[in-house]
Design an enzyme around this catalytic site. Sequence first.
Site, PDB file in Angstrom:
ATOM      1  N   CYS A  41       0.828  -1.212   0.000  1.00  0.00           N
ATOM      2  CA  CYS A  41       0.000   0.000   0.000  1.00  0.00           C
ATOM      3  C   CYS A  41       0.857   1.254   0.000  1.00  0.00           C
ATOM      4  O   CYS A  41       0.404   2.317  -0.421  1.00  0.00           O
ATOM      5  CB  CYS A  41      -0.933   0.006   1.203  1.00  0.00           C
ATOM      6  N   HIS A  78      19.322   0.844  -0.191  1.00  0.00           N
ATOM      7  CA  HIS A  78      17.884   1.123  -0.171  1.00  0.00           C
ATOM      8  C   HIS A  78      17.090  -0.141   0.162  1.00  0.00           C
ATOM      9  O   HIS A  78      16.179  -0.106   1.015  1.00  0.00           O
ATOM     10  CB  HIS A  78      17.440   1.677  -1.528  1.00  0.00           C
ATOM     11  N   PRO A 108       7.426  -4.044  11.355  1.00  0.00           N
ATOM     12  CA  PRO A 108       7.942  -5.355  10.953  1.00  0.00           C
ATOM     13  C   PRO A 108       7.242  -5.986   9.748  1.00  0.00           C
ATOM     14  O   PRO A 108       7.775  -6.921   9.155  1.00  0.00           O
ATOM     15  CB  PRO A 108       7.711  -6.201  12.209  1.00  0.00           C
ATOM     16  N   GLY A 143     -11.306  -7.411   5.000  1.00  0.00           N
ATOM     17  CA  GLY A 143     -10.060  -8.070   4.644  1.00  0.00           C
ATOM     18  C   GLY A 143      -9.656  -8.998   5.774  1.00  0.00           C
ATOM     19  O   GLY A 143     -10.250  -8.989   6.853  1.00  0.00           O
ATOM     20  N   GLY A 203      -5.977  -9.964   5.915  1.00  0.00           N
ATOM     21  CA  GLY A 203      -4.522 -10.055   5.811  1.00  0.00           C
ATOM     22  C   GLY A 203      -3.842  -9.603   7.089  1.00  0.00           C
ATOM     23  O   GLY A 203      -4.469  -9.390   8.134  1.00  0.00           O
TER      24      GLY A 203
END
Length: 420
Positions: free
Chosen positions: A50, A97, A113, A187, A189
């Site tokens: 997201c 990166h 995390p 959702g 998840g």
Amino acid sequence: MSLLAFGINHKTAPVAIRERVSFAPDRLADALRELVSQPRVQEAAILSTCNRTELYCNTEDDDIAPVVEWFRRYHELRAEEIEPYIYIHPQLEAVRHIMRVASGLDSLVLGEPQILGQMKDAYNTANEAGTVGTLLGRLFQHCFAVAKQVRTDTAIGESPVSVAFAAVSLARQIFTDLSETTALCIGAGETIELAARHLHEHGVARMIIANRTLERAHLLAGEFGAYAIPLDELPAHLEEADIVVASTAAPLPILGKGAVERALKARKHRPMFMVDIAVPRDIEPEVAELDDVYLYTVDDLQEVIRENQESRREAAAQAEEIVNLQSAHFMGWLRSLRAVDLVRAYRSEAERLRDQELDKARRLLARGDDPEQVLYLLARGLTNKLVHRPSVTLRQAGYDERAELIEFASELLGVKTDVD
């Protein structure tokens, strides 16, 4: 070979842009195979969450044009629509990166995390699609180890700060007592699981879990004493919700303005607090225009998150030191690969010369020559052949006054002289 990290994130692009360049999970493998079919792209992995969409590639050279062009073409974007938002990190910058991303140092929520799990999913998807080879495979494993070290050796993960935590914190500001509210989580998840956990811990009176797969909704609902429904029953239950938290992988909004209007009417316009964590968005932006609705996106949570992450600043500085050190180590390994072919060729040439001298020695022994003399000739012949080319090159270097080559040869051969 050349490493490249390319993409956009919550720092460079608003959610309206991020949702246009996200990759649907069920199309990711095909997208990866299409990407590695582009000119000079050898390996690739895609991280799409997201808050970011990033491509990690191993290319034949530093030309990034094929990757950028494919990305733009895949999402049907004009150059001016996407170029202001993208960033490109080559080589060491790319390694650093990717390690920072895996360690949560580049996240909207510092040190969160969940990103590590998302990176592992990205690696597994690319691995199964056959688009990860030696270089990216080694890089991902190194990044996972660095992320683990950061969480073990620093206090960056001690404060309960996450997008889900920020959403619940905001809900508590609007509804002082959650024990009198009903929450609807859309959702099932990881983000929704975290949100449900925080809501449960803060005493929400009732919770509904809505998910496309009802079995998964039941599993999550069972953990928190919630009620599970399929997504197609959302309109019938929306009016019950004081708090709505949405985070699915749906490509289009699943809650429109009309459905929310009907729910508000049934609620007699009691306020609804809605948080849309998904990218692409699950709730139509026009819902924000309705009275009695407080709609927030992931971008709106930044201020809440900022207030909760000060305790992680010092730990982040320590984590940056770990990332910098480990990035240098990985680049050292990468540079060592350039010598592999040379070492292999040198060893092959040495073995060829050895075999020549051995064949000559066997012929001498077969005709009855003194073994001691044969061994001496073998050793002398092999020595002469091994040192001939370096000796010629060094003498020429001396003639041409190439002192730097002589110094390199001294280090390479481990030989010192008293002659300047």
